[in-house]
Design an enzyme around this catalytic site. Structure first.
Site, PDB file in Angstrom:
ATOM      1  CB  ILE A  19      -1.063  -0.187   1.291  1.00 31.51           C
ATOM      2  CG1 ILE A  19      -2.302   1.074   1.067  1.00 31.51           C
ATOM      3  CG2 ILE A  19      -0.303   0.294   2.168  1.00 31.51           C
ATOM      4  CD1 ILE A  19      -3.239   0.767   1.962  1.00 31.51           C
ATOM      5  CG  ASP A  42       0.980   1.477  12.874  1.00 37.36           C
ATOM      6  OD1 ASP A  42       1.308   2.724  11.914  1.00 37.36           O
ATOM      7  OD2 ASP A  42       0.852   1.225  13.775  1.00 37.36           O
ATOM      8  CB  VAL A 129      -0.866  -8.180  14.606  1.00 40.21           C
ATOM      9  CG1 VAL A 129      -0.816  -8.106  16.176  1.00 40.21           C
ATOM     10  CG2 VAL A 129       0.481  -8.257  13.909  1.00 40.21           C
TER      11      VAL A 129
HETATM   12  P1  ADP Z   1      -3.945  -5.153  12.337  1.00 39.13           P
HETATM   13  O1  ADP Z   1      -3.170  -4.879  13.617  1.00 39.13           O
HETATM   14  O2  ADP Z   1      -5.242  -4.165  11.937  1.00 39.13           O
HETATM   15  O3  ADP Z   1      -4.679  -6.674  12.049  1.00 39.13           O
HETATM   16  P2  ADP Z   1      -1.684  -5.652  10.413  1.00 39.13           P
HETATM   17  O4  ADP Z   1      -0.817  -4.618   9.844  1.00 39.13           O
HETATM   18  O5  ADP Z   1      -1.224  -6.780  11.400  1.00 39.13           O
HETATM   19  O6  ADP Z   1      -2.939  -4.789  11.132  1.00 39.13           O
HETATM   20  O7  ADP Z   1      -2.523  -6.410   9.271  1.00 39.13           O
HETATM   21  C1  ADP Z   1      -3.512  -5.867   8.439  1.00 39.13           C
HETATM   22  C2  ADP Z   1      -3.301  -6.443   7.132  1.00 39.13           C
HETATM   23  O8  ADP Z   1      -2.158  -5.638   6.371  1.00 39.13           O
HETATM   24  C3  ADP Z   1      -3.166  -7.909   6.888  1.00 39.13           C
HETATM   25  O9  ADP Z   1      -3.756  -8.342   5.799  1.00 39.13           O
HETATM   26  C4  ADP Z   1      -1.594  -7.685   6.399  1.00 39.13           C
HETATM   27  O10 ADP Z   1      -1.275  -8.773   5.471  1.00 39.13           O
HETATM   28  C5  ADP Z   1      -1.574  -6.508   5.567  1.00 39.13           C
HETATM   29  N1  ADP Z   1      -0.398  -5.759   5.147  1.00 39.13           N
HETATM   30  C6  ADP Z   1       0.760  -5.707   5.828  1.00 39.13           C
HETATM   31  N2  ADP Z   1       1.685  -4.953   5.313  1.00 39.13           N
HETATM   32  C7  ADP Z   1       1.097  -4.274   4.271  1.00 39.13           C
HETATM   33  C8  ADP Z   1       1.412  -3.645   3.157  1.00 39.13           C
HETATM   34  N3  ADP Z   1       2.669  -3.090   3.218  1.00 39.13           N
HETATM   35  N4  ADP Z   1       0.545  -3.129   2.224  1.00 39.13           N
HETATM   36  C9  ADP Z   1      -0.583  -3.647   2.262  1.00 39.13           C
HETATM   37  N5  ADP Z   1      -1.035  -4.500   3.167  1.00 39.13           N
HETATM   38  C10 ADP Z   1      -0.268  -4.833   4.150  1.00 39.13           C
END
Ligand code: ADP
Length: 175
Positions: A19, A42, A129
């Site tokens: 993203i 994040d 997570v």
């Molecule tokens: P949360 O704590 O809300 O679960 P996470 O960051 O652990 O947030 O994961 C939310 C989603 O974002 C997951 O489906 C993960 O695979 C995805 N994700 C992680 N990194 C990226 C990225 N760089 N771009 C897009 N999606 C991502």
């Protein structure tokens, strides 16, 4: 521009990838309540945006689950980041679905109120997570995206892995 008769242009689309690379007006961050950075998407957003993003986030006391906060995008291709906090999945009996809907709606409300955000990209909030079941989370994401698509020119569901891409494609067969 070619446009098929009777066929409205698609607003919601699925993109598989990072993203932080997307050229849209705003990307959405799946943040935590502290707004002080974290892992997953994040961490990726903070790394790509640079330290100025954390400095701006520190000016906010935090963000309760379901709310959202707008910042600049700094070194990102996106001009803005809308940080929202999805629920941590318990067993489904802690209001998780309503909190996830609220998180998506809070983002759309901030984007609409801003006036200069027409294209935005969401990660699959809470599905990393925070452990929200992927199918159920994607169902809510698509529900709220559809609710708001009239107000935007492009809404991207940005997914990071094949499993999540398949889930969204089943919900958005034409995307
Ligand atoms: P949360 O704590 O809300 O679960 P996470 O960051 O652990 O947030 O994961 C939310 C989603 O974002 C997951 O489906 C993960 O695979 C995805 N994700 C992680 N990194 C990226 C990225 N760089 N771009 C897009 N999606 C991502």
């Amino acid at each position: 521009m070619l446009r098929r008769a009777g066929c409205a242009p698609r607003v919601i689309e699925i993109i598989r990838g990072d993203i932080t690379k997307l050229q849209v007006d705003a990307i959405v961050n799946a943040a935590n309540e502290s707004l002080r950075g974290g892992g997953g998407v994040d961490g990726a957003i903070h790394r790509a945006a640079g330290p100025e993003l954390l400095a701006e986030c520190k000016r906010h006391p935090g963000c309760p689950t379901g709310d959202a906060v707008l910042t600049l995008g700094y070194r990102l291709p996106a001009r803005y980041v809308i940080h929202t906090v999805g629920p941590v999945w318990g067993d489904g009996s802690f209001g998780e679905a309503e909190l996830l809907r609220k998180a998506y709606r809070s983002v759309f409300r901030i984007a609409a109120d801003h006036g200069d955000i027409h294209t935005l990209a969401f990660p699959a909030i809470s599905t990393g997570v925070y452990g929200y079941p992927k199918d159920a989370a994607a169902g809510i994401a698509v529900e709220i995206m559809r609710e708001n698509e009239a107000g935007f020119s492009r809404i991207i569901a940005c997914v990071f892995d094949d499993a999540m891409a398949t889930v969204y494609r089943d919900l958005l067969p034409r995307a």
